[in-house]
Write a protein that holds these residues in place. Structure first.
Motif, PDB file in Angstrom:
ATOM      1  N   HIS A  78      16.937   3.994 -32.144  1.00  0.00           N
ATOM      2  CA  HIS A  78      17.876   4.528 -31.145  1.00  0.00           C
ATOM      3  C   HIS A  78      17.157   4.769 -29.825  1.00  0.00           C
ATOM      4  O   HIS A  78      17.736   4.557 -28.751  1.00  0.00           O
ATOM      5  N   LEU A  94      26.726   1.517 -25.991  1.00  0.00           N
ATOM      6  CA  LEU A  94      25.741   1.601 -27.065  1.00  0.00           C
ATOM      7  C   LEU A  94      24.606   2.542 -26.686  1.00  0.00           C
ATOM      8  O   LEU A  94      24.108   3.302 -27.526  1.00  0.00           O
ATOM      9  N   ALA A  98      23.626   5.845 -28.826  1.00  0.00           N
ATOM     10  CA  ALA A  98      22.268   6.045 -29.346  1.00  0.00           C
ATOM     11  C   ALA A  98      21.683   7.362 -28.858  1.00  0.00           C
ATOM     12  O   ALA A  98      20.929   8.029 -29.573  1.00  0.00           O
ATOM     13  N   ILE A 112      19.129   1.085 -35.847  1.00  0.00           N
ATOM     14  CA  ILE A 112      20.525   0.655 -35.760  1.00  0.00           C
ATOM     15  C   ILE A 112      20.956  -0.035 -37.048  1.00  0.00           C
ATOM     16  O   ILE A 112      22.096   0.118 -37.496  1.00  0.00           O
ATOM     17  N   ASN A 115      21.832   2.655 -39.510  1.00  0.00           N
ATOM     18  CA  ASN A 115      23.120   3.255 -39.178  1.00  0.00           C
ATOM     19  C   ASN A 115      24.266   2.389 -39.680  1.00  0.00           C
ATOM     20  O   ASN A 115      25.270   2.878 -40.211  1.00  0.00           O
ATOM     21  N   THR A 125      26.694   4.854 -33.660  1.00  0.00           N
ATOM     22  CA  THR A 125      26.566   3.555 -33.003  1.00  0.00           C
ATOM     23  C   THR A 125      27.644   2.564 -33.436  1.00  0.00           C
ATOM     24  O   THR A 125      27.886   1.572 -32.745  1.00  0.00           O
TER      25      THR A 125
END
Length: 292
Positions: A78, A94, A98, A112, A115, A125
């Motif tokens: 992130h 985005l 983040a 990411i 996530n 995200t």
């Protein structure tokens, strides 16, 4: 090496990792930043026989332009996203999302790909990736396949990814000059908590006016997966985005979300906050647009 009495394998390449998961006869789970895994283990969940630690696969950590697209490696953190020059102006939604993922330590460690793979309806995200038209690349030892993000999630914690596959790329469509985007979240920041409600908005605007040519709106934490607000999206282009029209669009959001009540918030509260977050987000986007 052992974590919580579980064996750990640490492949150094994608090829090595895919070989491990293709041939393993034991229950395994991939781990990268480990921010979700630690929580789940404390809850008594996620107790595989083997952890496959992919953190050391450096080829999976990148943000790069590829033709008319931007590619993000699943091990991109992130913090990488927040600091990326490539994403500035091209994927502001985005970056916003983040920046809202927990404390600095979580942003530094969390990825990411993690996530996405965790598939939480509250993942910050994920709504941002929805409005950026993300496509998920899944790889196995013998093939690749590409799944639009809206087809990737099938329920809380559930995706179409098969056991022998791993996420190897996330592909997004960057914003054009006439496009603007934003992420809004409701969640006690001091507690670094997961979202009670969140929303990602991306709009395509007519130059020099407040006329919207099209847009996407995606809510998180208000349903079993991310909710695209299709009725609200249709309203974006009916008339210019004045204060009154933004308020009318926000009212419709109340009907589009499908929240539940839990220990963090009631369904009624989530519906109300979904409308409020969308209204606030649209106001802020119009201010950004006016300032250009």
């Amino acid at each position: 090496m052992m974590i919580s009495d579980t064996a750990v394998l640490s492949p150094k390449t994608v090829e090595e990792c895919l070989g491990i998961i293709a041939n393993s006869d034991r229950d395994f789970r991939l781990i990268a930043g480990g921010t979700d895994a630690i929580v789940r283990m404390k809850e008594g969940k996620w107790r595989p026989e083997v952890w496959v630690n992919i953190k050391g696969i450096s080829e999976l950590r990148y943000i790069k332009k590829a033709g008319q697209q931007i590619h993000l490696g699943p091990l991109t953190t992130h913090t990488d996203i927040v600091n990326s020059e490539i994403l500035k102006g091209a994927a502001e939604v985005l970056i916003d999302a983040a920046r809202e993922v927990g404390a600095a330590q979580i942003q530094n460690a969390g990825t990411i790909g993690g996530n996405i793979a965790t598939a939480s309806p509250a993942g910050d995200t994920i709504p941002a990736l929805y409005v950026l038209g993300a496509v998920i690349e899944l790889s196995s030892a013998d093939h690749k396949r590409y799944i639009p993000i809206e087809e990737f999630f099938i329920g809380p914690g559930r995706t179409v990814k098969k056991d022998h596959e791993m996420i190897t790329n996330i592909i997004i469509q960057p914003q054009d000059e006439n496009e603007i985007s934003i992420f809004q979240k409701l969640g006690p920041r001091k507690a670094q908590s997961i979202s009670i409600v969140n929303v990602a908005i991306a709009l395509s605007m007519e130059k020099g006016t407040n006329i919207c040519l099209g847009g996407k709106i995606a809510f998180g934490s208000v349903g079993p997966t991310i909710v695209r607000a299709k009725k609200c999206e249709a309203m974006l282009t009916i008339e210019p985005l004045t204060i009154d029209h933004i308020q009318n669009i926000a009212k419709v959001a109340w009907k589009e979300v499908m929240p539940i009540s839990d220990i963090r918030a009631s369904a009624q509260y989530r519906r109300d906050m979904a409308s409020s977050l969308l209204e606030r987000g649209l106001y802020r986007l119009m201010k950004r647009w006016d300032e250009r």
